[in-house]
Scaffold this motif. Structure first.
Motif, PDB file in Angstrom:
ATOM      1  N   PRO A  34       0.832  -1.197   0.000  1.00 40.65           N
ATOM      2  CA  PRO A  34       0.000   0.000   0.000  1.00 40.65           C
ATOM      3  C   PRO A  34       0.873   1.256   0.000  1.00 40.65           C
ATOM      4  N   GLN A  39       4.509   8.793  -1.556  1.00 37.46           N
ATOM      5  CA  GLN A  39       3.772   8.929  -0.295  1.00 37.46           C
ATOM      6  C   GLN A  39       4.656   8.593   0.897  1.00 37.46           C
ATOM      7  N   GLN A  44       3.542  12.324   6.424  1.00 35.04           N
ATOM      8  CA  GLN A  44       2.416  13.131   6.869  1.00 35.04           C
ATOM      9  C   GLN A  44       2.314  14.406   6.030  1.00 35.04           C
ATOM     10  N   ARG A 280       9.669   2.251   0.215  1.00 34.86           N
ATOM     11  CA  ARG A 280       9.332   1.716  -1.109  1.00 34.86           C
ATOM     12  C   ARG A 280      10.438   2.023  -2.117  1.00 34.86           C
TER      13      ARG A 280
ATOM     14  N   GLU B 413      -2.477  -1.022  13.120  1.00 33.30           N
ATOM     15  CA  GLU B 413      -2.162  -0.946  11.695  1.00 33.30           C
ATOM     16  C   GLU B 413      -0.655  -1.130  11.531  1.00 33.30           C
ATOM     17  N   ALA B 414      -0.216  -1.447  10.302  1.00 31.35           N
ATOM     18  CA  ALA B 414       1.216  -1.591  10.052  1.00 31.35           C
ATOM     19  C   ALA B 414       1.905  -0.242  10.244  1.00 31.35           C
ATOM     20  N   ASN B 415       3.118  -0.285  10.827  1.00 32.61           N
ATOM     21  CA  ASN B 415       3.887   0.954  11.011  1.00 32.61           C
ATOM     22  C   ASN B 415       4.103   1.629   9.676  1.00 32.61           C
ATOM     23  N   ASP B 416       4.437   0.735   8.768  1.00 36.70           N
ATOM     24  CA  ASP B 416       4.747   1.100   7.419  1.00 36.70           C
ATOM     25  C   ASP B 416       3.516   1.595   6.691  1.00 36.70           C
ATOM     26  N   GLY B 417       3.594   2.741   6.089  1.00 39.79           N
ATOM     27  CA  GLY B 417       2.462   3.183   5.271  1.00 39.79           C
ATOM     28  C   GLY B 417       1.299   3.730   6.072  1.00 39.79           C
ATOM     29  N   TRP B 419       0.811   6.716   7.262  1.00 44.00           N
ATOM     30  CA  TRP B 419       0.384   8.057   6.830  1.00 44.00           C
ATOM     31  C   TRP B 419      -0.316   8.035   5.480  1.00 44.00           C
ATOM     32  N   SER B 420       0.064   7.063   4.626  1.00 41.05           N
ATOM     33  CA  SER B 420      -0.568   7.070   3.305  1.00 41.05           C
ATOM     34  C   SER B 420      -1.854   6.250   3.266  1.00 41.05           C
ATOM     35  N   ASP B 421      -2.006   5.272   4.166  1.00 46.26           N
ATOM     36  CA  ASP B 421      -3.163   4.379   4.034  1.00 46.26           C
ATOM     37  C   ASP B 421      -4.164   4.440   5.164  1.00 46.26           C
ATOM     38  N   TRP B 423      -4.204   7.318   7.936  1.00 48.19           N
ATOM     39  CA  TRP B 423      -4.512   8.712   8.235  1.00 48.19           C
ATOM     40  C   TRP B 423      -5.248   9.349   7.046  1.00 48.19           C
ATOM     41  N   LYS B 425      -7.747   8.396   5.720  1.00 44.21           N
ATOM     42  CA  LYS B 425      -8.465   7.391   4.950  1.00 44.21           C
ATOM     43  C   LYS B 425      -9.501   6.678   5.818  1.00 44.21           C
ATOM     44  N   VAL B 431      -3.383  10.066  15.720  1.00 45.22           N
ATOM     45  CA  VAL B 431      -2.436  10.918  15.008  1.00 45.22           C
ATOM     46  C   VAL B 431      -1.564  11.650  16.010  1.00 45.22           C
ATOM     47  N   LYS B 432      -0.287  11.868  15.630  1.00 48.20           N
ATOM     48  CA  LYS B 432       0.556  12.732  16.447  1.00 48.20           C
ATOM     49  C   LYS B 432       0.992  13.910  15.587  1.00 48.20           C
ATOM     50  N   TRP B 433       0.833  15.094  16.114  1.00 51.99           N
ATOM     51  CA  TRP B 433       1.227  16.300  15.395  1.00 51.99           C
ATOM     52  C   TRP B 433       2.470  16.892  16.027  1.00 51.99           C
ATOM     53  N   TRP B 453      -5.375  18.699   5.045  1.00 49.02           N
ATOM     54  CA  TRP B 453      -5.213  17.830   6.214  1.00 49.02           C
ATOM     55  C   TRP B 453      -6.323  18.018   7.243  1.00 49.02           C
TER      56      TRP B 453
ATOM     57  N   LEU C 255       8.355  -5.069  14.445  1.00 53.13           N
ATOM     58  CA  LEU C 255       8.121  -4.249  13.250  1.00 53.13           C
ATOM     59  C   LEU C 255       6.680  -3.742  13.209  1.00 53.13           C
ATOM     60  N   GLY C 256       5.931  -3.935  14.295  1.00 50.47           N
ATOM     61  CA  GLY C 256       4.570  -3.410  14.358  1.00 50.47           C
ATOM     62  C   GLY C 256       3.546  -4.259  13.613  1.00 50.47           C
ATOM     63  N   LEU C 257       3.833  -5.539  13.434  1.00 50.16           N
ATOM     64  CA  LEU C 257       2.924  -6.370  12.649  1.00 50.16           C
ATOM     65  C   LEU C 257       2.433  -7.593  13.420  1.00 50.16           C
TER      66      LEU C 257
END
Lengths: 318, 537, 314
Positions: A34, A39, A44, A280, B413-417, B419-421, B423, B425, B431-433, B453, C255-257
């Motif tokens: 994904p 991205q 963020q 990625r 959720e997975a650490n990876d991705g 912000w894109s998948d 947040w 969505k 969220v941390k700002w 945002w 790894l958060g999974l």
């Protein structure tokens, strides 16, 4: 012996095909992940506008097959391209880290393999005695703790409490060998603890498995001492499974040490791969995965050749 | 003179005096000029200035977390803590957040605006140079800002400069920024970690690849994800920079950080594992800095989507959270409980008289009933890469909300991705700002109706009207009133639960000294420990 | 007496270890006696000759199984129930104290048995089913079948397991089902290779040749001739792989999974509080000890089975 060479040649050919298949799998997997590199890089901070600009700059608008074949064209002649994120040559950024990874693996292997096999022979010899039980309990306990946790415990005792070894294993190419060995002792020891048990258990199991065979009984009846029976008669016929497990563990020492690298801050290739996956960064992921795969294929080949050479029946198929 | 400005001058004076660039006599003269009485100024000198005595020399080794092999020098895509710490060390900004959290000069020495706040003039330091000896001029400043503007810009902060129409040079050491609307906070925005000043190339782009900057230290060697070595830049135009050398070492693992500090492999670490903070504080050789910040944890819900489109459901969720228990158990006390408006107590214009909403399961159940629901089943997504303990926090919130008949299912959720998948969505997320210096900036990027945002899809006409008005208002009292009303609106109508504002918790060896105040902008004194701190012994 | 003072703690530790060992021996002995008494005919005879270690292993496995199956009734509190402050020390209500959120550690360890062991057991069994079947087929059939299966296994094994699972879990999401399938897919080729190697040695034996000449079918060869003669290393491997699964799950949670919260699993429980160990706090040691104890127990039983199947009499 000619047979062995032809097998090696054939297996190397298959190895290349395996690498090709893996590169395709990795490419597809990275594509399926994904989110894309734009991205991931912007995180963020991504908006429609800067995403579009970054995608155009990175050439992500080309169709996927085209990007794969462009990469493949380079890879075939040894050019693994540049990292999409840092724009640096992939070969340049991987080489020093891979050397570090290999050195650590070698360090651990030089200790672990002899220790594991001799321990395995010893526990087979003294099977079901207190020695066998204690050796087993200790090695099981060491492999059944997550490796990062083992690392933490070693750091606590050998670094924080006693100060014998440094807690972080930062190394540089110009560091003298002895200092390097001292700095990387704790990560190497962690890896040794992780892999010894597996190899020792397999040695023990393979030997014990043969002890009831008629020819062993025969040797025993002839009055050969127990240790001689094992070393001379049982061990030579147990090599196949032992070599296989050793090869597996050696491969693990090269490819599976991400967590140990993180815990000891060791600049190896595993961390690079995890970072590249999360960004990625396809060319870096590809190059690292292929290096790991090649390592694995070569070690496996060595294991198979070893199995054949140590088993006369396989050496001369009827 | 406004109070705001007075405070800034006072802080600037104290800072200059502390760094030794001003004698006691000069200090008193300037203080009185700024409207202080002699006794007040003299008291200030003894209490604030003479206590700190920086010493020159030494190599300062900092263990940094969140530093990756994929980190680059491109200021447009700065994102990791490692990049932020390094960028404040080898590069520099037009303005800076002072240790007292005011606004101070860096590459710009002074600035002023037209009354409508739509045209800003920045005077640049005339004695500043880059590491290779080139002089810093208006041309460089303009190119540096333009890196974040325009169609082809890949910068993550492009939207911050959306209202900028043009940036022009006025002579060699002045730039003029023209905007299409009033923007009173522009000098504050210039402290954003992306807006570094870099040498311009002839074509008007910047040279960011080389790692050259005009900051206090220059890079000797740099390996991404491993570490960076720097030496002092002799041509730095400001006071400070007491260390001869700086070394950043990447220590991403929390255990590696704490043991490296305890065993003396590093002098300072940028983040302390909160679970072990109390144990670490028992070590007599280590000092822990626990600094309240404006960095908020938010739980935005899509207010245009059922069930969150009902304000009573939102209120139920706000009453069903026990903020004190979260601060206690997730942050081990190192946080300030929030009240669902995104202005921390340390920010300018923070309202002081709004009473914090208590944890009240009965009230929550009441609002749920009012919304016509007997129970509520929702999912809350989180990942531990956003904040260590994020998933735990959702689990705890879920337990608290059960008492009000609300079933929150925490989803890792997975650490990876993330912000894109996840947040923006999924309808209800964690969220941390990062801290933003002013309410305007925070509201504009995440609460304005058309902001990309706007994480809760919140549309409130009155709020947006006030936001535009306040943006161009230069009168502090009026602005404070407007922000007060906006906070109240966000608290009672908005779609964001704000459990707390997280502190920055970092640690150093006791032989490292720093001023009495440290900035709360980033870890390690606003990421400026390299030039503000010193070896005390 | 002064010089003795420094040795007291060491002495205490030794005394504790000796005490625990003695208790374990006594318990194993009693448990064996119980089994001999309870089990009918054949089972009773088998147990009578079992070594104490095997009886200890069986005891621990049964204890874990009971704890896992009856977790909701055995555990004093719920899996996610918050009852105290963070890291509250042990008292008469909480046997092992509280975790970072103030949940009862003892209850979480018990629920962890259910979740962790359950997932590990299913995943390992699946891996063995796939791997061993393919390995036996490859060894017996040989030829192109052997080649294809072998190369396929090579491809999967050549990708490091942590990276492979990271990629797959990111793509397919982290449900327990996906986790089990991915773990099985990752471990199956290892089982395949081992089976292939061991049965490869067996296949060239004369009695197999004889059976082939007799015209026996593929399944007969596998079931009656090859499997019985190559099962020992496979059993040993099962004991180890089973325990590696816990560690893979722990690594994935790094790894958060990992497994979804608030589900208790031992790997994540170690990970959550791992940094405390550097200050000598034992909280993370509890789930780690749960993993170790099970590993040791499983492998004690495996040893016994190996010993029995080897036909050794000494």
């Amino acid at each position: 012996m000619l047979d062995v060479f032809s097998i090696v040649a054939k297996r190397l050919g298959f190895g290349l095909i395996t690498l090709l298949v893996i590169s395709l799998i990795i490419f597809i997997a990275v594509e399926l992940l994904p989110g894309d590199i734009a991205q991931a890089v912007l995180g963020q901070g991504a908006t429609e506008s800067n995403l579009a600009a970054l995608r155009a700059e990175l050439g992500l608008n080309d169709p996927a097959p085209m990007r794969y074949f462009n990469w493949l064209k380079g890879a075939v002649v040894g050019d693994f391209g540049v990292s999409l994120v840092s724009k640096e040559s992939v070969t340049d950024s991987i080489t020093p880290r891979f050397v570090n990874t290999l050195m650590l693996a070698l360090y651990a292997a030089v200790i672990a393999v002899p220790v594991a096999i001799s321990l395995g022979v010893l526990v087979a010899l003294f099977r079901n005695t207190l020695f066998d039980r204690i050796a087993n309990v200790l090695t099981f306990t060491s492999i059944s703790s997550p490796e990062f946790f083992l690392g933490y415990i070693l750091i606590l005792y050998f670094s924080v409490k006693t100060g014998w070894f440094p807690s972080i294993a930062t190394v540089s190419p110009e560091m003298p060998l002895f200092e390097r060995l001292e700095r990387t002792f704790l990560p190497a020891l962690t890896l040794v603890l992780v892999v010894v048990a597996h190899m020792m258990r397999m040695t023990r199991a393979a030997i014990i498995n043969l002890l009831a065979s008629p020819y062993i009984e025969m040797a025993k009846l002839k009055g050969t001492p127990a240790w001689k029976v094992i070393v001379r008669h049982a061990l030579p016929n147990s090599w196949a499974p032992i070599i296989n497990v050793v090869a597996l563990n050696l491969a693990y020492l090269v490819t599976g040490v991400v967590l140990v690298e993180v815990v000891f801050v060791y600049p190896g290739i595993g961390q690079l791969l995890v970072d590249a996956v999360s960004k990625r960064d396809f060319p870096v992921v590809q190059a690292c995965s292929l290096i790991f795969a090649a390592t694995f294929i070569l070690l496996n080949l060595a294991a198979d050749v070893g199995s054949i050479l140590t088993n006369p029946r396989l050496r001369h198929p009827k | 003179m406004t109070d705001h400005l007075k405070r800034e001058i006072k802080e600037a004076l104290i800072r200059d005096a502390k760094t030794g660039s001003m004698s006691r006599r000069q200090f008193l003269t300037y203080s009185m000029a700024a409207g202080m009485s002699v006794s007040a100024a003299s008291g200030l000198w003894t209490s604030d200035v003479s206590a700190a005595t920086p010493k020159q020399g030494g190599k300062f080794r900092i263990g940094v977390h969140d530093s990756n092999t994929s980190d680059t020098f491109d200021p447009g895509t700065y994102v990791s803590v490692g990049q932020i710490q390094l960028s404040h060390t080898h590069r520099s900004y037009l303005t800076e957040i002072t240790p007292e959290n005011g606004l101070g000069p860096d590459m710009a020495t002074e600035w002023s605006a037209t009354p409508d706040a739509a045209t800003w003039t920045f005077k640049l330091a005339e004695n500043a140079t880059f590491h290779d000896g080139r002089k810093f001029t208006a041309k460089d400043a303009i190119a540096s800002l333009n890196h974040h503007r325009g169609e082809s810009s890949t910068s993550a902060v492009k939207s911050l400069l959306d209202s900028v129409v043009d940036i022009k040079a006025d002579g060699e050491y002045t730039i003029v920024i023209e905007l299409n609307q009033g923007f009173a906070d522009l000098p504050w925005v210039m402290t954003d970690y992306h807006f570094v000043m870099l040498p311009a190339k002839d074509d008007g782009t910047i040279e960011w690849e080389s790692g050259i900057g005009a900051g206090p230290y220059k890079i000797v060697s740099h390996e991404p994800g491993i570490g960076t070595e720097l030496v002092k830049h002799d041509g730095w135009h400001r006071e400070g920079a007491y260390f001869d050398e700086i070394q950043f070492i990447t220590l991403n693992d929390p255990n590696a950080r704490q043991t490296a500090l305890i065993t003396g492999e590093v002098d300072s670490i940028t983040s302390v594992d909160l679970k072990t903070m109390a144990l670490m504080q028992r070590n007599p050789d280590i000092l822990v800095d626990n600094i309240p910040s404006g960095s908020a944890i938010t739980l935005p819900m899509f207010t245009d989507q059922a069930p969150f489109d009902n304000v009573d459901v939102r209120l139920a969720l706000k009453y069903a959270i026990d903020r004190d228990e979260l601060v206690e158990k997730i942050m081990f006390g190192t946080a300030t409980a929030g009240d669902d408006y995104h202005v921390s107590p340390g920010m300018p214009y923070a309202p002081t008289d709004i009473e914090r909403r208590p944890y009240d399961p009965d009230k929550a159940a009441f609002h749920l009933k009012k919304a016509g629901l007997s129970s509520l089943d929702i999912e809350l997504s989180a990942a531990d890469s956003v904040l260590p303990g994020a998933v735990d926090m959702c689990v705890l919130y879920s337990e608290q909300a059960k008492k009000a008949g609300i079933n929150i299912k925490p989803v890792r959720e997975a650490n990876d991705g993330y912000w894109s998948d996840v947040w923006l969505k999924k309808p209800f997320v964690f969220v941390k700002w990062g801290a933003r210096p002013t309410p305007d900036q925070m509201f504009s990027i995440a609460y304005k109706d058309d902001a990309p945002w706007n994480e809760s899809h919140w549309q409130n006409a009155r709020f947006n009207e006030l936001l535009l008005e306040a943006k161009a208002e230069l009168d502090d009292t009026l602005r404070a009133e407007m922000y007060h009303e906006m906070c109240q609106l966000a608290r009672d109508d908005g779609g964001t639960v704000i459990p707390f504002f997280a502190n920055f918790v970092y640690a150093r060896n006791k032989n490292i000294g720093h001023g009495e105040a440290v900035s709360s902008a980033w870890e390690n004194d606003g990421a400026r420990s390299a030039h503000r701190w010193w070896f005390a012994s | 007496m002064e010089f003795l003072h420094g040795w007291m703690p060491a002495f205490m530790v030794l005394a504790t270890i000796a005490g625990v060992l003695l208790a374990a021996v006594a318990m194993s002995w009693l448990f064996r006696a119980l089994l001999v008494w309870v089990l009918p005919g054949e089972g009773s005879k088998v147990m009578r000759s079992a070594p104490l270690t095997a009886s200890f292993g069986l005891f621990v496995i049964i204890l874990y199984a009971l704890a896992g199956i009856f977790a909701p009734w055995v555990a004093p509190y719920g899996e996610s129930e918050v009852i105290a402050s963070s890291f509250a020390p042990a008292d008469d209500k909480m046997l092992l104290g509280a975790d970072q959120l103030g949940r009862d550690m003892f209850s979480r360890v018990i629920f962890g048995a259910r979740n962790t062991v359950g997932i590990a057991l299913i995943a390992t069994s699946l891996a063995f089913l796939m791997g061993a079947t393919a390995g036996l087929i490859a060894a017996t059939r040989g030829g192109w079948m052997d080649q294809i299966l072998g190369r396929f296994a090579d491809v999967i094994m050549s990708i490091p397991s942590l990276i492979f699972s990271l990629l797959l879990l990111s793509i397919f999401g982290t449900s327990a089902f996906v986790l089990i399938v991915i773990i099985a897919v990752i471990y199956a080729p290892r089982v395949f290779r081992l089976t292939r190697a061991v049965s490869g040695d067996v296949v060239v034996m004369d009695y197999i040749e004889a059976a082939r000449l007799r015209g026996e079918g593929l399944w007969y060869l596998i079931r009656k001739e090859i499997l019985p003669n190559s099962k020992a290393p496979l059993i040993a491997e099962f004991g180890l792989e089973f325990c590696f699964v816990f560690l893979l799950i722990a690594g994935l949670s790094f790894l958060g999974l990992g497994i979804q919260p608030p589900t208790a699993d031992w790997g994540s429980m170690v990970r959550d509080n791992a940094t405390l160990i550097s200050f000598g706090e034992i909280t993370p040691l509890i789930p780690a000890a749960a993993i170790s104890l099970l590993t040791v127990a499983v492998n004690f039983v495996v040893d016994w089975m190996l010993y029995r199947s080897s036909g050794l009499k000494d």
